[in-house]
Design a protein around this motif. Structure first.
Motif, short mmCIF file in Angstrom:
data_model
loop_
_atom_site.label_atom_id
_atom_site.label_comp_id
_atom_site.label_asym_id
_atom_site.label_seq_id
_atom_site.Cartn_x
_atom_site.Cartn_y
_atom_site.Cartn_z
N ALA A 212 0.84 -1.21 0.00
CA ALA A 212 0.00 0.00 0.00
C ALA A 212 0.88 1.26 0.00
O ALA A 212 0.62 2.22 -0.73
CB ALA A 212 -0.92 -0.01 1.21
N LEU A 213 1.96 1.21 0.81
CA LEU A 213 2.88 2.37 0.88
C LEU A 213 3.58 2.59 -0.45
O LEU A 213 3.79 3.73 -0.87
CB LEU A 213 3.91 2.15 1.98
N ALA A 214 3.94 1.48 -1.10
CA ALA A 214 4.60 1.60 -2.41
C ALA A 214 3.67 2.29 -3.40
O ALA A 214 4.08 3.17 -4.16
CB ALA A 214 5.00 0.21 -2.92
N VAL A 215 2.38 1.91 -3.36
CA VAL A 215 1.40 2.52 -4.25
C VAL A 215 1.24 4.01 -3.91
O VAL A 215 1.20 4.87 -4.80
CB VAL A 215 0.04 1.79 -4.16
N ILE A 216 1.21 4.32 -2.59
CA ILE A 216 1.10 5.73 -2.17
C ILE A 216 2.31 6.52 -2.66
O ILE A 216 2.18 7.64 -3.19
CB ILE A 216 0.96 5.83 -0.62
N ALA A 217 3.51 5.94 -2.49
CA ALA A 217 4.75 6.62 -2.91
C ALA A 217 4.73 6.88 -4.41
O ALA A 217 5.10 7.98 -4.87
CB ALA A 217 5.97 5.78 -2.53
N PHE A 218 4.26 5.88 -5.18
CA PHE A 218 4.15 6.07 -6.63
C PHE A 218 3.16 7.18 -6.96
O PHE A 218 3.38 8.00 -7.85
CB PHE A 218 3.73 4.77 -7.31
N ALA A 219 2.04 7.17 -6.22
CA ALA A 219 1.00 8.19 -6.46
C ALA A 219 1.56 9.59 -6.23
O ALA A 219 1.28 10.51 -7.00
CB ALA A 219 -0.19 7.94 -5.55
N ILE A 220 2.38 9.73 -5.17
CA ILE A 220 2.98 11.05 -4.88
C ILE A 220 3.89 11.46 -6.04
O ILE A 220 3.84 12.59 -6.52
CB ILE A 220 3.79 11.00 -3.56
N THR A 221 4.70 10.50 -6.50
CA THR A 221 5.62 10.81 -7.60
C THR A 221 4.85 11.20 -8.86
O THR A 221 5.17 12.18 -9.53
CB THR A 221 6.52 9.59 -7.90
N TRP A 222 3.80 10.41 -9.15
CA TRP A 222 3.02 10.71 -10.36
C TRP A 222 2.32 12.06 -10.26
O TRP A 222 2.22 12.78 -11.24
CB TRP A 222 1.98 9.60 -10.60
N LEU A 223 1.83 12.34 -9.06
CA LEU A 223 1.16 13.63 -8.85
C LEU A 223 2.15 14.78 -9.10
O LEU A 223 1.83 15.76 -9.79
CB LEU A 223 0.62 13.71 -7.41
N SER A 224 3.36 14.59 -8.58
CA SER A 224 4.40 15.62 -8.80
C SER A 224 4.69 15.77 -10.29
O SER A 224 4.80 16.88 -10.81
CB SER A 224 5.70 15.24 -8.08
N MET A 225 4.80 14.62 -10.97
CA MET A 225 5.10 14.68 -12.41
C MET A 225 3.94 15.31 -13.19
O MET A 225 4.15 16.07 -14.14
CB MET A 225 5.40 13.28 -12.94
N GLY A 226 2.73 14.98 -12.77
CA GLY A 226 1.54 15.56 -13.42
C GLY A 226 1.51 17.07 -13.25
O GLY A 226 1.28 17.81 -14.21
N LEU A 227 1.79 17.52 -12.03
CA LEU A 227 1.81 18.97 -11.77
C LEU A 227 2.90 19.64 -12.58
O LEU A 227 2.73 20.75 -13.09
CB LEU A 227 2.00 19.23 -10.27
N LEU A 228 4.03 18.94 -12.68
CA LEU A 228 5.16 19.46 -13.46
C LEU A 228 4.76 19.68 -14.92
O LEU A 228 5.05 20.71 -15.52
CB LEU A 228 6.27 18.42 -13.36
N GLN A 229 4.06 18.67 -15.47
CA GLN A 229 3.59 18.78 -16.86
C GLN A 229 2.63 19.95 -17.01
O GLN A 229 2.71 20.73 -17.97
CB GLN A 229 2.86 17.48 -17.26
N LEU A 230 1.74 20.05 -16.02
CA LEU A 230 0.72 21.09 -16.05
C LEU A 230 1.36 22.47 -16.04
O LEU A 230 1.00 23.36 -16.82
CB LEU A 230 -0.17 20.92 -14.81
#
Lengths: 242, 353
Positions: A212-230
């Protein structure tokens, strides 16, 4: 496939049915909240102090010391070459409680040292993103235009240059955030209650929660990358060019 | 004392001397253009007035105050850059207000002045636009308004029209001149375009290799070039190589003809070479043309340019180009044809090297 497997495994805590039990266990864990909060705070300080160091440096190098650019670029790349464990042992030798600058002698001092370590680790990404953003504007002419209108250095930097490299600053900030949230070596060896060591601790002792933590950590990274793209896609200002 | 005085200015970058002993005085409200090819030092002089560069030697005085040692931000100078240099993160109104905000002016005063400036450049309706939403000409007008808003004592224009297309250039240069006259602001304009400089300046400084070759009104610069460089750079003056016949009588030989010049020959000795300039519009082939001097020339080429016919001749080994008004009844001169060229001896100018 491994990610889907991890996600699927994180949902199988309850026998015979898919559930979010692993996630609720993680979120209700007081240690999760404290380590996550601590790392968030460290990330925030890293971003603020890192940008205060990187933006003026990149600006000054572009404006006054263009010949020093390769040297500065080389220095900012050092953390990619020198392993984190070497850096942290260097810190411990230099800043231990019996040294001239005993950062590790107090909790606050150690936290400061941790922020400095994170700044060092994120330098290659921060510097590059800010420098790339500066390349898109005519730093010299904008500076001269502001100067001749009577502006002094703080005004020039914070009102004329900083807003125009904001996309680079934010890109660097999101990457830094992702790095700090998952960093283990520095926090563990400086014995600070960060999210990285917590991930490792849970991973060594539990079954479903690490997934679950691994999924949360990935979600944080993806969110950061998504914001970066935005941020990079919707950068509001285009430079005024002939 | 003049309003802007440049006294024995020198500037070197390392071993390279970019400006060599440059001096001039500019009166209040005067529009002076620095004209010259790339690398002649004109922009360096402008940047020294602005304070971006410090002179290696010499002094710059504005309104009686020595500017040496003063920072750019302390000089109260307005400048318009070739690359516009508008702040991309600010609207037109914010750009114009920038200098006033920095100076700590009250909000009401800033608002009124911004409106006044936008009215001056006829862009009141674009106050809320960002620079990237405007054309090059509009951006440069905003840059002009921004430079003028804090009421600078001197306005510097660093090739402000170079990045614009030909039509906008002409209209904007006229607009700049009209605004300059209206405000009576002392202006220094840098350009490498002779037509631009001739059309809007009170005086022109023709620069060559870090020095002022000639300072004068547009008419003086065009009609009485002081050096061969000025003659060749401004306009399309013909340079004819001649031989001094009698220095006391100011007579020279061009081919087989002896011509008496109006200008004194100076220190040239009898039999020595001398360069003579002749404007392309000064001569004619017509038999009834006004002229006290004639020369024989062989047509090299002839081009029909609409209102004008440009013909190149070989005159005693020198190539001479004449522009003559088009006349539908006159045939185009043919290459190889030998013709008689008529002009006034007073149009022949002695040029220094």
């Amino acid at each position: 496939m491994p990610l889907i497997g991890t996600l699927e495994f994180s949902l199988r805590m309850r026998r015979g049915a898919y559930s979010l039990d692993a996630y609720s266990t993680v979120f209700s864990d007081i240690q999760f909240r404290s380590t996550f909060g601590f790392s968030m705070l460290m990330a925030l300080f890293t971003i603020i102090f890192g940008m205060l160091l990187v933006v003026p440096t990149a600006y000054w190098v572009r404006l006054r010391l263009p010949q020093m650019r390769p040297v500065v670029e080389f220095i900012t790349l050092m953390p990619l070459v020198i392993p984190a464990i070497v850096i942290v042992f260097g810190y411990l030798r230099l800043y231990n409680s019996s040294s001239w600058i005993p950062f590790t002698g107090s909790t606050q001092g150690t936290n400061m040292l941790l922020v400095f370590s994170y700044i060092t680790l994120s330098l290659p990404y921060m510097y590059r993103s800010v420098d790339t953003a500066m390349r898109t504007i005519d730093v010299r002419t904008l500076t001269e235009a502001a100067e001749i209108l009577g502006a002094k250095w703080p005004t020039i930097l914070f009102r004329c240059i900083f807003p125009n490299v904001m996309s680079g600053v934010l890109s660097g900030a999101f990457i830094t955030f992702a790095i700090v949230m998952g960093e283990f070596t520095m926090a563990a060896l400086l014995n600070r209650p960060a999210f990285g060591p917590y991930l490792q601790l849970i991973g060594a002792n539990r079954a479903y929660e690490p997934a679950a933590l691994a999924v949360i950590a990935f979600a944080i990274t993806w969110l950061s990358m998504g914001l970066l793209q935005l941020v990079s896609r919707f950068g509001k200002f285009a430079p005024s060019r002939p | 004392m003049s309003f802007l005085v440049l006294e024995n200015i020198k500037k070197s970058f390392g071993a390279t001397a970019v400006v060599k002993d440059f001096s001039m005085s500019i009166e209040k409200g005067e529009f002076v253009s620095f004209l010259g090819p790339s690398g002649c030092g004109k922009t360096t002089v402008l940047r020294m007035i602005a304070g971006f560069e410090s002179p290696s030697d010499g002094t710059i005085v504005i309104n009686g105050r020595n500017q040496n040692g003063l920072k750019t931000s302390q000089r109260n100078i307005g400048m318009v850059f070739q690359a516009y240099a508008l702040f991309p993160n600010m609207t037109v109104a914010d750009n114009v207000a920038f200098g006033l905000k920095v100076a700590g002016k009250p909000k009401e005063e800033i608002g009124a002045r911004v409106n006044e400036m936008l009215k001056l450049i006829s862009l009141e309706h674009l106050a809320d636009r960002y620079p990237y939403q405007m054309s090059g000409g509009q951006q440069q007008r905003v840059a002009l308004a921004r430079a003028l808003a804090p009421k600078p004592q001197v306005l510097l224009l660093d090739e402000p029209l170079s990045a614009l297309d030909a039509k906008i250039r002409v209209s904007l240069r006229e607009e700049i001149r009209q605004i300059q006259r209206q405000l009576g602001i002392t202006t220094v304009f840098v350009t490498h375009d002779q037509e631009e400089a001739l059309s809007i300046s009170d005086r022109i400084v023709v620069m060559n290799a870090g020095r002022a070759d000639q300072i004068g009104t547009p008419s003086q610069i065009y009609n009485r070039p002081a050096t061969r460089f000025v003659a060749s750079f401004v306009g399309t003056l013909n340079i004819i190589e001649a031989i001094v016949v009698d220095p006391a009588a100011n007579s020279v030989r061009i081919g087989n003809s002896v011509v008496t010049l109006r200008d004194p020959i100076g220190t040239s000795k009898s039999g020595g070479p001398i360069s003579i300039a002749l404007r392309p519009e000064a001569g004619s082939m017509a038999a009834d043309a006004k002229g006290d001097t004639t020369l024989a020339g062989k047509v090299i080429s002839s081009h029909f340019l609409g209102s004008v016919i440009r013909t190149k001749f070989d005159v005693a080994g020198s190539q001479v180009s004449f522009d003559m008004f088009n006349s539908p009844d006159s045939p185009l001169p043919q290459p190889g044809e030998t013709v008689t060229l008529r002009f006034l001896a007073s149009d022949l100018l002695v040029v220094r090297e």
